[in-house]
Write a protein that holds these residues in place. Structure first.
Motif, mmCIF file in Angstrom:
data_model
loop_
_atom_site.group_PDB
_atom_site.id
_atom_site.type_symbol
_atom_site.label_atom_id
_atom_site.label_comp_id
_atom_site.label_asym_id
_atom_site.label_seq_id
_atom_site.Cartn_x
_atom_site.Cartn_y
_atom_site.Cartn_z
ATOM 1 N N ASN A 195 -4.238 5.375 -13.761
ATOM 2 C CA ASN A 195 -4.746 6.156 -14.890
ATOM 3 C C ASN A 195 -5.588 5.269 -15.806
ATOM 4 O OD1 ASN A 195 -3.002 4.631 -16.449
ATOM 5 N ND2 ASN A 195 -1.566 6.288 -16.885
ATOM 6 N N ARG A 250 -4.332 -2.022 2.367
ATOM 7 C CA ARG A 250 -5.122 -1.130 1.520
ATOM 8 C C ARG A 250 -4.531 -1.000 0.112
ATOM 9 N NH1 ARG A 250 -5.378 3.566 2.164
ATOM 10 N NH2 ARG A 250 -7.589 4.030 1.759
ATOM 11 N N THR A 251 -3.864 -2.018 -0.349
ATOM 12 C CA THR A 251 -3.243 -1.963 -1.661
ATOM 13 C C THR A 251 -4.265 -1.680 -2.770
ATOM 14 O OG1 THR A 251 -1.409 -3.423 -1.049
ATOM 15 C CG2 THR A 251 -1.956 -3.300 -3.373
ATOM 16 N N GLU A 299 0.804 -1.217 0.000
ATOM 17 C CA GLU A 299 0.000 0.000 0.000
ATOM 18 C C GLU A 299 0.845 1.279 0.000
ATOM 19 O OE1 GLU A 299 -2.344 0.669 3.493
ATOM 20 O OE2 GLU A 299 -1.020 -0.473 4.790
ATOM 21 N N ARG A 318 -6.725 1.971 -6.989
ATOM 22 C CA ARG A 318 -7.906 2.637 -7.546
ATOM 23 C C ARG A 318 -7.805 4.156 -7.429
ATOM 24 N NH1 ARG A 318 -12.345 -1.591 -4.965
ATOM 25 N NH2 ARG A 318 -12.304 -3.081 -6.692
ATOM 26 N N LYS A 319 -7.098 4.608 -6.450
ATOM 27 C CA LYS A 319 -6.957 6.049 -6.206
ATOM 28 C C LYS A 319 -6.016 6.704 -7.208
ATOM 29 C CE LYS A 319 -5.812 9.249 -2.435
ATOM 30 N NZ LYS A 319 -5.385 9.321 -0.996
ATOM 31 N N TYR A 320 -4.938 5.999 -7.583
ATOM 32 C CA TYR A 320 -3.883 6.631 -8.375
ATOM 33 C C TYR A 320 -3.738 6.089 -9.796
ATOM 34 C CZ TYR A 320 -2.427 8.551 -3.889
ATOM 35 O OH TYR A 320 -2.401 9.210 -2.681
ATOM 36 N N GLU A 375 -7.231 -0.220 -2.636
ATOM 37 C CA GLU A 375 -7.740 1.148 -2.556
ATOM 38 C C GLU A 375 -6.726 2.150 -3.106
ATOM 39 O OE1 GLU A 375 -7.925 -1.100 -0.280
ATOM 40 O OE2 GLU A 375 -10.060 -1.309 0.256
ATOM 41 N N GLU A 376 -5.439 1.916 -2.835
ATOM 42 C CA GLU A 376 -4.404 2.818 -3.325
ATOM 43 C C GLU A 376 -4.287 2.756 -4.845
ATOM 44 O OE1 GLU A 376 -2.186 5.028 -1.392
ATOM 45 O OE2 GLU A 376 -4.059 4.713 -0.286
ATOM 46 N N LYS A 402 1.584 4.572 -4.807
ATOM 47 C CA LYS A 402 1.645 5.908 -5.404
ATOM 48 C C LYS A 402 2.991 6.172 -6.073
ATOM 49 C CE LYS A 402 1.179 10.845 -4.457
ATOM 50 N NZ LYS A 402 0.938 11.893 -3.433
#
Length: 331
Positions: free
Chosen positions: A57, A47-48, A16, A53-55, A50-51, A20
């Motif tokens: 492209n 939380r891998t 996680e 999906r957050k970053y 979630e991370e 980023k």
């Protein structure tokens, strides 16, 4: 849709804090290429997902496993999903550097290599627990398989897609990917790549993997030499065992004829064991031959790989016919 030039397959497990910087570095390194990134999340408990999906492209795919299957299975899933002309693989722990990928890809394209493997020139790992076992394993694998690469443990590699997608990855064979590629006749080279110390998370590797590697090495040697003709291994050993057992039994028979008591002698028991063992090994070889034939024929697989096919043009054939006719007329 046209194929991207390269698909980058990255395996991640409980990373996680690395997601980023990993994605930022990967996107930056590939910005001038037509690419896709495929992340295989191997049953993480943090939380891998979630991370990612957050970053991520719009050129990124995320494959989520329902449990931890291991790096080999994760790589196999990512390679199966890849649509690029070339496929690059790397770890998600930030120790591999994605800026090496364009250089490796260019080398593969310019010099027509099927596999360009990374070699960690300045490895940033512990000397006793990581470097020494790795050097020993690399030396053993290199000299037993005759596939002369220096760093089997480096995941950073670039492949032609047809090579990567036909290797057949099972179990924990990711360290032996170069051997699997060589079995397809792949042309391979090795280049120095950057290697960074792990900043976040914990290493998933340890000394316990050494025994698994040695066990997998035995399997690789079998695949290399006897996969298509297992009777040559089992039948050969079985015949030797049967022959030695027969000689021992014949010798014991001579002693019996001469009046000696042979019952219960260890040599007599050894002779019986070797005869029975020889029969079993020969039988195993025959059964293995049947299984191999079933494997190929049931799936319409071929025992060979064709690199390319050349067909002459009609004009060329016609020209040859005209030349032949003129020669005959002159005669």
């Amino acid at each position: 849709m046209s194929k991207p030039l390269i698909s980058v397959v990255i395996t991640i497990y409980n990373e996680e804090d690395n997601i980023k910087p990993l994605l930022e570095a990967t996107y930056g390194a590939l910005e001038k290429l037509d690419y896709e990134v495929i992340l295989i999340e191997d049953g993480s408990t943090d939380r891998t997902v979630e991370e990612v999906r957050k970053y991520a492209n719009d050129r990124t795919k995320l494959i989520i496993f329902n449990k931890n299957y291991g790096q080999t299975t994760a790589l196999a899933a990512g390679i199966d999903m890849a649509s690029g002309v070339y496929i690059a693989t790397m770890d998600g722990d930030l120790q591999n550097d994605p800026t090496d990928i364009p250089t490796m890809l260019q080398k593969a394209m310019d010099e027509d290599w099927d596999v360009v493997a990374g070699r960690r020139a300045n490895r940033k790992d512990g000397f006793v627990l990581r470097k020494i076992p790795s050097k020993i394993a690399n030396w053993v694998i290199r000299n037993t398989t005759k596939v002369y690469l220096n760093d089997y443990g480096c995941t950073l590699r670039v492949y032609k897609a047809e090579i990567a997608q036909n290797m057949g990855l099972y179990g924990e064979l990711h360290r032996f990917i170069p051997v699997l590629a060589k079995q397809q006749g792949a042309k391979m080279t090795e280049v120095d790549v950057k290697h960074h110390p792990r900043i976040h998370g914990e290493s998933k590797y340890g000394l316990s993997r050494t025994f698994k590697v040695m066990a997998d090495l035995i399997l690789m040697l079998f695949f290399q030499k006897y996969f298509q003709r297992p009777i040559h291994l089992f039948g050969g050993i079985g015949l030797i065992s049967f022959f030695i057992g027969g000689l021992i039994s014949f010798y014991m028979l001579i002693l019996k004829i001469m009046g000696e008591d042979i019952w219960g002698r260890p040599l007599m028991i050894l002779g019986f064991i070797m005869i029975l063992g020889g029969i079993q090994l020969i039988t195993t070889g025959i059964i293995a031959e049947i299984i191999v034939r079933t494997y190929f024929e049931s799936q319409d697989k071929k025992t060979y790989t064709i690199k390319s096919v050349f067909e002459g043009t009609g004009r060329t054939l016609k020209g040859l016919e005209v030349q032949a006719t003129e020669s005959i007329n002159r005669i």
